[in-house]
Scaffold this motif. Sequence first.
Motif, PDB file in Angstrom:
ATOM      1  N   LEU A  96     -50.844 -72.304  78.633  1.00 10.48           N
ATOM      2  CA  LEU A  96     -49.339 -72.729  78.652  1.00 10.48           C
ATOM      3  C   LEU A  96     -49.020 -72.554  80.265  1.00 10.48           C
ATOM      4  N   ALA A  97     -49.356 -71.289  80.892  1.00 11.55           N
ATOM      5  CA  ALA A  97     -49.177 -71.287  82.234  1.00 11.55           C
ATOM      6  C   ALA A  97     -49.572 -72.117  82.850  1.00 11.55           C
ATOM      7  N   LEU A  98     -50.934 -72.560  83.054  1.00  7.07           N
ATOM      8  CA  LEU A  98     -51.462 -73.639  83.883  1.00  7.07           C
ATOM      9  C   LEU A  98     -50.748 -74.946  83.686  1.00  7.07           C
ATOM     10  N   THR A  99     -50.351 -75.296  82.384  1.00  6.26           N
ATOM     11  CA  THR A  99     -49.682 -76.466  82.051  1.00  6.26           C
ATOM     12  C   THR A  99     -48.457 -76.545  82.786  1.00  6.26           C
ATOM     13  N   ILE A 100     -47.766 -75.650  82.669  1.00  9.45           N
ATOM     14  CA  ILE A 100     -46.326 -75.589  83.240  1.00  9.45           C
ATOM     15  C   ILE A 100     -46.610 -75.635  84.909  1.00  9.45           C
ATOM     16  N   TYR A 101     -47.700 -74.923  85.393  1.00  8.64           N
ATOM     17  CA  TYR A 101     -47.789 -74.943  86.830  1.00  8.64           C
ATOM     18  C   TYR A 101     -48.174 -76.384  87.095  1.00  8.64           C
ATOM     19  N   GLY A 102     -48.851 -77.058  86.414  1.00  5.74           N
ATOM     20  CA  GLY A 102     -49.584 -78.336  86.796  1.00  5.74           C
ATOM     21  C   GLY A 102     -48.296 -79.397  86.547  1.00  5.74           C
ATOM     22  N   THR A 103     -47.625 -79.253  85.607  1.00  6.41           N
ATOM     23  CA  THR A 103     -46.473 -80.323  85.688  1.00  6.41           C
ATOM     24  C   THR A 103     -45.340 -79.975  86.550  1.00  6.41           C
ATOM     25  N   VAL A 104     -45.223 -78.846  86.962  1.00  9.62           N
ATOM     26  CA  VAL A 104     -44.056 -78.663  87.985  1.00  9.62           C
ATOM     27  C   VAL A 104     -44.522 -79.305  89.386  1.00  9.62           C
ATOM     28  N   LEU A 105     -45.716 -78.985  89.572  1.00 10.78           N
ATOM     29  CA  LEU A 105     -46.539 -79.530  90.860  1.00 10.78           C
ATOM     30  C   LEU A 105     -46.290 -81.014  90.759  1.00 10.78           C
ATOM     31  N   MET A 106     -46.414 -81.753  89.769  1.00 12.17           N
ATOM     32  CA  MET A 106     -46.753 -83.126  89.749  1.00 12.17           C
ATOM     33  C   MET A 106     -45.157 -83.633  90.097  1.00 12.17           C
ATOM     34  N   SER A 107     -44.133 -83.015  89.595  1.00 10.47           N
ATOM     35  CA  SER A 107     -42.838 -83.534  90.071  1.00 10.47           C
ATOM     36  C   SER A 107     -42.440 -83.122  91.441  1.00 10.47           C
ATOM     37  N   VAL A 108     -43.008 -82.215  92.099  1.00 11.07           N
ATOM     38  CA  VAL A 108     -42.742 -81.834  93.624  1.00 11.07           C
ATOM     39  C   VAL A 108     -43.567 -82.963  94.183  1.00 11.07           C
ATOM     40  N   PHE A 109     -44.940 -83.152  93.925  1.00  8.36           N
ATOM     41  CA  PHE A 109     -45.443 -84.056  94.882  1.00  8.36           C
ATOM     42  C   PHE A 109     -45.078 -85.421  94.615  1.00  8.36           C
TER      43      PHE A 109
END
Length: 291
Positions: A79-92
Motif C-alpha cells: 500500500l505504501a509503495l502504491t501510494i508513493y507511485g501514484t503520487v509520483l505519477m501525478s507530480v510527473f
Amino acid sequence: MHNEKLTEVKELILIAFGVAIYTFGFVNFNMANHLAEGGASGITLILHAIFGINPAYSSLFLNIPLFLLGAKILGKRSLALTIYGTVLMSVFIWIWQKVPFYLGLQDDMMLVAVTAGIFSGVGSGIVFRYGATTGGSDIVARIAEERLGVKLGQTLLLIDALVLTASLSYIDLKFMLYTLIASFVFSQIVTVVQNGGYHIRGMLIITRHSEKAAKAILTNINRGVTFLKGQGAYSGSEYNVMYVTLNPSEVRDVKHILSEIDPDAFISILDVDEVVSSDFKIRRKNYDKPL
C-alpha cells in the motif's frame, strides 16, 4: 542496517525513475497525439478530452477511494509503495506538461504508437519490478481477486477493454487501432523488464526459521502460508516446507524477508497458472489485520 536503508532508497529512486519514464510517454505521446490508454490512466484521458480535467489531478482523485478500499488487501508495504507511485505519477504528469518537448513524430502515427508502447512498458516494468504500482486498475483487480475470486489478469483485461471502448467517445477508430498497437508493444516490453506481468507466482521455501518467516509474510505482505511436512533424503531431518502464492511484485518482498531471517534459506519460485481454493481465501481473511 545501513545497507538496508541504502537498498530501500535505491529502490525508491528507481521506482521514481520508472514513473518518470511512463509519464513522459503518457504526456508526450498519448496526450499529445490522442492515443487512448487502458485502466485508470485511460479514464483520466477521457476526463481530459471531454471535460478538460488535467490528468495530474484526476489520477490522484480517482485513486484516493481505491486506497481506502484496498488498504487491508494490499498489505502495509504494498500500500505504501502504491501510494508513493501514484503520487509520483501525478507530480510527473504535471512536470512534463510544464516542460516543452518537440519530438517531431506527429506525422507518423505508427512510430508514435510504437514509441508510446515502449515508454509505458519500460516505465511500468521498472515500477512493477521494485514492488510498486501506480494504483488504479491494479487495486481494483486485487479487490476482485480477494472478494470475488476472479483471476487478477482477467479483471485487468476486462477493465482495459471497458476503458478503451469508452475512449471511442473522443477518438475515432483509426486512433483506437494505433492505441491497440501501443498496448501490444507495452505488453511485450513490460514482460521483459518486469519478468512477470500479471501471472501468479508460487514459492517453496525451506528454512530453519519457518514459524518466524511465516509470521513475517502474514504480517508484512498479508499472504497466507501453508506448511508442508518435508524430510531430507540424506540427513533424515524433518522440517516444514513453506508454500505461498503471490503476485510477481510480492516475490521480491518475500525474498527480502528471507534474506533477513535466514540468508541460507532454500527458495524455489514457480509459475502458477491459476489458484482455485475457497479454503485458502478464508484462511487469508482470518489473518487480515488493520493497518
